[in-house]
Design a protein around this motif. Sequence first.
Motif, PDB file in Angstrom:
ATOM      1  N   LEU A  69      56.877 -44.211  41.503  1.00  0.00           N
ATOM      2  CA  LEU A  69      57.027 -42.797  41.221  1.00  0.00           C
ATOM      3  C   LEU A  69      57.283 -42.063  39.538  1.00  0.00           C
ATOM      4  N   GLN A  70      56.174 -42.478  38.867  1.00  0.00           N
ATOM      5  CA  GLN A  70      56.496 -42.163  37.427  1.00  0.00           C
ATOM      6  C   GLN A  70      56.946 -40.396  36.748  1.00  0.00           C
ATOM      7  N   VAL A  71      58.095 -40.026  35.959  1.00  0.00           N
ATOM      8  CA  VAL A  71      58.138 -38.996  35.679  1.00  0.00           C
ATOM      9  C   VAL A  71      58.467 -38.778  34.407  1.00  0.00           C
ATOM     10  N   LEU A  72      57.740 -37.225  33.815  1.00  0.00           N
ATOM     11  CA  LEU A  72      57.512 -36.600  32.213  1.00  0.00           C
ATOM     12  C   LEU A  72      57.347 -35.709  32.803  1.00  0.00           C
ATOM     13  N   PRO A  73      57.534 -34.815  30.903  1.00  0.00           N
ATOM     14  CA  PRO A  73      57.299 -33.630  30.761  1.00  0.00           C
ATOM     15  C   PRO A  73      55.905 -33.077  31.708  1.00  0.00           C
ATOM     16  N   SER A  74      55.295 -33.922  31.028  1.00  0.00           N
ATOM     17  CA  SER A  74      53.744 -33.851  30.848  1.00  0.00           C
ATOM     18  C   SER A  74      52.554 -34.370  30.318  1.00  0.00           C
ATOM     19  N   LEU A  75      51.444 -34.525  31.106  1.00  0.00           N
ATOM     20  CA  LEU A  75      50.239 -35.785  30.071  1.00  0.00           C
ATOM     21  C   LEU A  75      48.980 -34.913  28.749  1.00  0.00           C
ATOM     22  N   ARG A  76      49.501 -33.577  28.135  1.00  0.00           N
ATOM     23  CA  ARG A  76      48.726 -33.685  27.028  1.00  0.00           C
ATOM     24  C   ARG A  76      48.192 -34.685  25.647  1.00  0.00           C
ATOM     25  N   SER A  77      49.430 -35.174  25.605  1.00  0.00           N
ATOM     26  CA  SER A  77      49.401 -36.066  23.973  1.00  0.00           C
ATOM     27  C   SER A  77      50.317 -36.898  23.999  1.00  0.00           C
ATOM     28  N   GLY A  78      50.018 -37.895  23.075  1.00  0.00           N
ATOM     29  CA  GLY A  78      51.274 -38.424  22.830  1.00  0.00           C
ATOM     30  C   GLY A  78      51.310 -40.840  23.303  1.00  0.00           C
ATOM     31  N   GLY A  79      52.271 -40.998  23.182  1.00  0.00           N
ATOM     32  CA  GLY A  79      52.890 -42.413  23.062  1.00  0.00           C
ATOM     33  C   GLY A  79      53.167 -42.671  24.488  1.00  0.00           C
ATOM     34  N   VAL A  80      53.856 -41.787  24.692  1.00  0.00           N
ATOM     35  CA  VAL A  80      54.391 -42.161  25.864  1.00  0.00           C
ATOM     36  C   VAL A  80      54.028 -41.604  27.081  1.00  0.00           C
ATOM     37  N   GLU A  81      53.080 -41.084  27.151  1.00  0.00           N
ATOM     38  CA  GLU A  81      51.782 -40.236  27.645  1.00  0.00           C
ATOM     39  C   GLU A  81      50.827 -41.421  28.479  1.00  0.00           C
ATOM     40  N   ARG A  82      50.495 -42.314  26.840  1.00  0.00           N
ATOM     41  CA  ARG A  82      49.208 -43.450  26.932  1.00  0.00           C
ATOM     42  C   ARG A  82      49.872 -44.093  28.026  1.00  0.00           C
ATOM     43  N   GLY A  83      51.320 -45.006  27.263  1.00  0.00           N
ATOM     44  CA  GLY A  83      52.151 -46.043  28.367  1.00  0.00           C
ATOM     45  C   GLY A  83      52.629 -44.883  29.441  1.00  0.00           C
ATOM     46  N   THR A  84      51.994 -44.207  30.177  1.00  0.00           N
ATOM     47  CA  THR A  84      52.464 -43.980  31.094  1.00  0.00           C
ATOM     48  C   THR A  84      51.895 -44.129  32.436  1.00  0.00           C
ATOM     49  N   LEU A  85      49.951 -43.493  31.533  1.00  0.00           N
ATOM     50  CA  LEU A  85      48.513 -43.956  32.145  1.00  0.00           C
ATOM     51  C   LEU A  85      48.973 -45.471  32.189  1.00  0.00           C
ATOM     52  N   GLU A  86      49.210 -46.356  31.421  1.00  0.00           N
ATOM     53  CA  GLU A  86      49.178 -47.157  30.827  1.00  0.00           C
ATOM     54  C   GLU A  86      49.290 -48.516  32.128  1.00  0.00           C
ATOM     55  N   ILE A  87      51.020 -47.829  32.135  1.00  0.00           N
ATOM     56  CA  ILE A  87      51.672 -48.940  33.647  1.00  0.00           C
ATOM     57  C   ILE A  87      51.329 -48.109  35.406  1.00  0.00           C
ATOM     58  N   ALA A  88      50.572 -47.243  35.361  1.00  0.00           N
ATOM     59  CA  ALA A  88      50.397 -45.876  35.961  1.00  0.00           C
ATOM     60  C   ALA A  88      49.206 -47.109  36.996  1.00  0.00           C
ATOM     61  N   ARG A  89      47.935 -47.666  35.647  1.00  0.00           N
ATOM     62  CA  ARG A  89      46.716 -48.739  36.269  1.00  0.00           C
ATOM     63  C   ARG A  89      47.144 -50.147  36.247  1.00  0.00           C
ATOM     64  N   ALA A  90      48.112 -50.244  35.114  1.00  0.00           N
ATOM     65  CA  ALA A  90      48.928 -51.872  35.977  1.00  0.00           C
ATOM     66  C   ALA A  90      49.506 -51.592  37.353  1.00  0.00           C
ATOM     67  N   ILE A  91      50.192 -50.896  37.428  1.00  0.00           N
ATOM     68  CA  ILE A  91      51.129 -51.005  39.237  1.00  0.00           C
ATOM     69  C   ILE A  91      49.768 -50.638  40.353  1.00  0.00           C
ATOM     70  N   VAL A  92      48.746 -49.984  39.994  1.00  0.00           N
ATOM     71  CA  VAL A  92      47.525 -50.308  40.962  1.00  0.00           C
ATOM     72  C   VAL A  92      47.155 -51.493  41.547  1.00  0.00           C
ATOM     73  N   ARG A  93      46.802 -52.611  39.901  1.00  0.00           N
ATOM     74  CA  ARG A  93      45.892 -53.130  40.094  1.00  0.00           C
ATOM     75  C   ARG A  93      46.911 -54.101  40.311  1.00  0.00           C
ATOM     76  N   ALA A  94      48.268 -54.597  39.933  1.00  0.00           N
ATOM     77  CA  ALA A  94      48.971 -55.510  40.851  1.00  0.00           C
ATOM     78  C   ALA A  94      49.462 -54.886  42.607  1.00  0.00           C
ATOM     79  N   GLY A  95      48.626 -53.908  42.778  1.00  0.00           N
ATOM     80  CA  GLY A  95      48.551 -53.986  44.711  1.00  0.00           C
ATOM     81  C   GLY A  95      49.343 -52.949  44.739  1.00  0.00           C
ATOM     82  N   GLY A  96      50.387 -52.350  44.259  1.00  0.00           N
ATOM     83  CA  GLY A  96      51.340 -50.865  44.330  1.00  0.00           C
ATOM     84  C   GLY A  96      50.647 -49.616  44.756  1.00  0.00           C
ATOM     85  N   LYS A  97      51.309 -48.286  44.907  1.00  0.00           N
ATOM     86  CA  LYS A  97      50.758 -47.236  44.673  1.00  0.00           C
ATOM     87  C   LYS A  97      51.419 -46.821  43.652  1.00  0.00           C
ATOM     88  N   ALA A  98      50.676 -46.005  42.487  1.00  0.00           N
ATOM     89  CA  ALA A  98      51.189 -45.084  41.664  1.00  0.00           C
ATOM     90  C   ALA A  98      51.417 -43.784  41.372  1.00  0.00           C
TER      91      ALA A  98
END
Length: 377
Positions: A9-38
């Motif tokens: 579970l990743q937590v952050l203030p919002s998902l409007r725009s920005g590098g932190v937000e983009r990194g969160t999405l990138e890691i969520a995709r990687a978790i799913v690809r690695a067989g985890g639940k994001a």
Amino acid sequence: MTYHQPVILQVLPSLRSGGVERGTLEIARAIVRAGGKALVASSGGPMAAQLAGFGAEHITLPLDSKNPLTMWLNVGRLSRLILKHKVDIIHARSRAPAWSAYLAAQHTSCHFMTTFHGTYSIQNKWKQKYNSIMTRGERVIAISQFIADHIQKNYAVDPNNIRIIPRGVDLKLFNPAMRSQQRIIELIREWRLPEDAPPLILFPGRITRWKGQDVFLRALAALPHRNFFAVILGDDKKHEQYRMELEALIPTLGLEGHVRIARHTNYITEAYMLSKLVVSTSIEPEAFGRVVLEAQAMGKPVIATNHGGPQETVIPNVTGWLVAPGNIEALSVKIQEALTLDEASLQRMSEDAIANAHRFSLEKMCARTIGVYEELL
């Protein structure tokens, strides 16, 4: 991942725009690809809809609030979420949600980790205490050596718990071969570039004083010629007054007809391709400076400031140049040097820039972050 399907579970203030937000999405995709639940919890925003597209899930919670009562109520909300989804690791990316996540993790025996994305101002002891939550993870990801040094200098943290994982650039997206000629034409029209346009200098990034757009304009004005066209590219949200100052500065410095301030574009790869040179010279240190790497991945030489993250991502006189922060004369000299490079030197620098960017691929960032999850599991 070999554990039972791990739940992150990743937590952050919002998902409007920005590098932190983009990194969160990138890691969520990687978790799913690695067989985890994001899972991602935030107050929401336009980027939240992307999560479902690659099998991750978004949960809307008021994690953007710094109100103490709301933060306390978020402890209960996150605790229930952890128990409901059997969350193994809660990964905090910002201070207010991190405090709620930390307490929820303690209540539920869930692993807690953080990513330290910026330097955060340390105005007093209370502010330092508030910031310190980002160092309380069982693992603390620092997005650059600069940030790792900052953490150890200003906070009591076991250096053995710090993992330096530089931000990654998506080499499939930031690839010169992936540019769209139609989008390039659209940008030329949008920016109203002259037909026989001189070399284009691009200054991308949020329009805010610490990014140093005014220093850039003064450096352009100090050039012995006007054989260039510069585009300052970025959003001015909450900094409209500074944008107006820049607009007024252009004619004052004799740059009218040679500089344009443009809104952020989704055609960023084409924007890089149109440019001969990319400048990103912030007055204050960048925690990492993703623009500097994106430009190099597109084969463009860069001028960046000799502090913070770019010291780790620019090879001086090979992929670009580093200048002292706020030094108008030094920046002007390097811009002139870049504009007068012969084709052979420019081609060599372009090839070296692309090779350098490949050291910081998105795949490497994701793999190393998954590795940190595996450490905890």
